[in-house]
Design an enzyme around this catalytic site. Structure first.
Site, PDB file in Angstrom:
ATOM      1  N   GLU A  23       0.967  -1.351  -0.115  1.00  0.00           N
ATOM      2  CA  GLU A  23      -0.012   0.075  -0.049  1.00  0.00           C
ATOM      3  C   GLU A  23       0.898   1.288  -0.056  1.00  0.00           C
ATOM      4  O   GLU A  23       1.883   1.245   0.679  1.00  0.00           O
ATOM      5  CB  GLU A  23      -0.917  -0.090   1.158  1.00  0.00           C
ATOM      6  CG  GLU A  23      -1.472   1.294   1.563  1.00  0.00           C
ATOM      7  CD  GLU A  23      -2.498   1.786   0.647  1.00  0.00           C
ATOM      8  OE1 GLU A  23      -3.445   1.078   0.068  1.00  0.00           O
ATOM      9  OE2 GLU A  23      -2.503   3.033   0.473  1.00  0.00           O
TER      10      GLU A  23
ATOM     11  N   ASP B 135      -6.630  -4.850  -5.549  1.00  0.00           N
ATOM     12  CA  ASP B 135      -8.002  -3.956  -5.283  1.00  0.00           C
ATOM     13  C   ASP B 135      -7.448  -2.456  -5.961  1.00  0.00           C
ATOM     14  O   ASP B 135      -7.477  -1.557  -4.919  1.00  0.00           O
ATOM     15  CB  ASP B 135      -8.315  -3.881  -3.964  1.00  0.00           C
ATOM     16  CG  ASP B 135      -9.523  -3.278  -3.626  1.00  0.00           C
ATOM     17  OD1 ASP B 135     -10.287  -2.507  -4.348  1.00  0.00           O
ATOM     18  OD2 ASP B 135      -9.927  -3.253  -2.430  1.00  0.00           O
TER      19      ASP B 135
ATOM     20  N   CYS C 155     -13.330  -1.002  -8.788  1.00  0.00           N
ATOM     21  CA  CYS C 155     -14.416   0.045  -8.744  1.00  0.00           C
ATOM     22  C   CYS C 155     -14.792   0.741 -10.319  1.00  0.00           C
ATOM     23  O   CYS C 155     -15.438   1.753 -10.094  1.00  0.00           O
ATOM     24  CB  CYS C 155     -13.962   0.991  -7.780  1.00  0.00           C
ATOM     25  SG  CYS C 155     -12.365   1.986  -8.122  1.00  0.00           S
TER      26      CYS C 155
END
Ligand code: SAH
Length: 452
Positions: A336, A383, A410
């Protein structure tokens, strides 16, 4: 066709911002607030070479699925672009959107798609789902402090104290802040003159715990009469964290980097399934907790873990999916880019007694290639934000040869692009489910699995 022409048109499609699309002699017209299935009268507002914009003047025959939106400011607010479409029709629209884009941009053959695609996962109660709200403040014509939402992509404030997709408690929090501010002559920040204090307020609610976080964002260093504001706020049920965000920059970014805790703990806790997560004002957390649980359950199903797997979870945020996977795997690595998110992720792993995760801070495209010789990787979970996977990440995944890839997306368009790449490089689509994380908006989440 020219400006101000009045035309009659049937709406046959919906654009990426929820606007209706109709065709006049093959020429596409974009019309805000018109829905698929409506036949309308519209006034042309702007003509471009290959398309035009028009304004809805009158609905001649409404779409069968058209309903009266429960929210009184649904149209001017623009946050819920398709609230006037019945919920079942919204789900059908989203399913079709995913399917169309995967065929068109992803070049996935229709028979394969029909074989792997599962029905969209919707909500039973598609209101009050958001666990986070960010209300901007402004000043009305009489000079009064107001709160609401920005209309469409403008900075014009539509006043509302109750957003129907947000928590009911938001209204009480806003009420306390507005009354206190009016009493003490605290003014709204003005973007033009860069004067005034109150920019936004962030309100978060733990869906399962009921814990509430309130964090005003101010153009200044201290909050005037903070003690009396805290006294009022802490009477509200669930109040757990009152914090202050300092943002004195000339920017569209809502939150400032400096956060001070004014009262309570510096975070709230929420649960997804039986795992607990700590959220501080700056952490990313999926906004729809109920649907997130279903999404993560799918991620687990698609991963099909036996307990012996080595997994990379890329774009791991505060380690939510990472913790879910870790309970059923041998070793999980998370990547991340935001250092604070990784701090939270480590705390969250500890909170849930998970010790098989190792987190790395950095950009996926820089960090993953450093570990590419790790050929023991069984599964890679990604993701990414809307822009999808970086080419470097795609290349590295191919090189690492995981047996499975689980992709949470998304944005169906970038997902389609990346699936096309992965299918050309030895992976086949196995499962796909659209998940409605954002009812009444045009957005849709999709989870897929691919196998080598
Ligand atoms: N999986 C998490 C977070 C998903 S959101 C969850 O379900 O909660 C996407 C995350 O990707 C964000 O936390 C964002 O900070 C991070 N991110 C964005 N660009 C990145 C990059 N280039 N490399 C690594 N992480 C990135």
């Amino acid at each position: 066709m020219k400006k101000n022409d009045i035309v009659e048109v049937e709406i046959t499609d919906c654009g990426i911002n929820g606007e209706g699309i109709g065709k006049l002699l093959g020429f596409p017209l974009f019309i805000k607030d018109a829905l698929i299935g409506d036949t309308i009268q519209a006034r042309i507002t702007k003509v471009k070479k290959n398309y035009a914009f028009a304004r809805l003047e009158k609905i001649i025959t409404p779409a069968k699925e058209r309903i009266t939106p429960p929210c009184p400011v649904a149209a001017p607010c623009g946050g819920c672009q398709i609230q006037a479409l019945s919920y079942p029709a919204q789900l059908t629209f989203k399913e079709k959107k995913v399917k169309d884009v995967l065929m068109r941009l992803g070049k996935v053959p229709v028979d394969l798609l029909e074989q792997v695609m599962e029905p969209v996962i919707g909500m039973d109660e598609p209101y009050r789902y958001r666990n986070k709200a960010q209300y901007p403040f402004g000043t009305d014509k009489e000079g009064n402090l107001i709160a609401g939402f920005y209309a469409g992509r403008t900075h014009h404030l539509v006043t509302t104290d109750d957003c129907l997709i947000g928590a009911e408690e938001n209204k009480d929090v806003l009420d306390v802040i507005l009354r206190h501010a009016r009493r003490h002559h605290i003014t709204a920040y003005d973007e033009e003159t860069r004067t005034g204090l109150l920019r936004h307020v962030l309100i978060r609610k733990g869906t399962h715990t009921g814990e509430i976080m309130v964090c005003p964002v101010i153009n200044g260093k201290t909050y005037p009469k903070a003690d009396s504001l805290i006294e009022e706020l802490k009477k509200l049920p669930g109040m757990t964290c009152i914090a202050l965000s300092i943002n004195t920059q000339n920017t569209n970014v809502i939150m400032g980097e400096e956060i001070q805790t004014l009262w309570g703990t510096p975070y709230i806790t929420d649960k997804i399934g039986d795992l607990e997560f700590r959220l501080s004002p700056l952490s990313f957390f999926q906004v729809n907790s109920q649907q997130t649980e279903k999404l993560y359950q799918k991620a687990l199903d698609y991963a099909g873990l036996t307990g012996n797997e080595t997994i990379w979870d890329i774009y791991c945020g505060i380690g939510t999916i990472t913790c879910f996977l870790a309970r059923k795997a041998k070793q999980v690595y998370g990547i991340e880019v935001i250092p604070e998110a990784i701090e939270d992720a480590k705390e969250n792993a500890k909170l849930n007694n998970i010790d098989v995760i190792q987190f790395y801070v950095g950009k996926a495209e820089d960090e993953l290639p450093k570990h590419k010789e790790d050929k023991k990787t069984d599964i890679i979970v990604v993701d990414p934000p809307r822009k999808g996977l970086d080419e470097k990440v795609l290349e590295t995944i191919i090189y690492m040869e995981p047996k499975k890839i689980v992709y949470v997306s998304c944005d169906p368009a970038t997902l389609a692009r990346d699936i096309n790449y992965l299918r050309e490089h030895g992976y086949e689509l196995k499962h796909l489910t659209p998940v409605d994380m954002f009812p009444h908006t045009v957005h849709v989440e999709t989870i897929v699995s691919l196998q080598r």
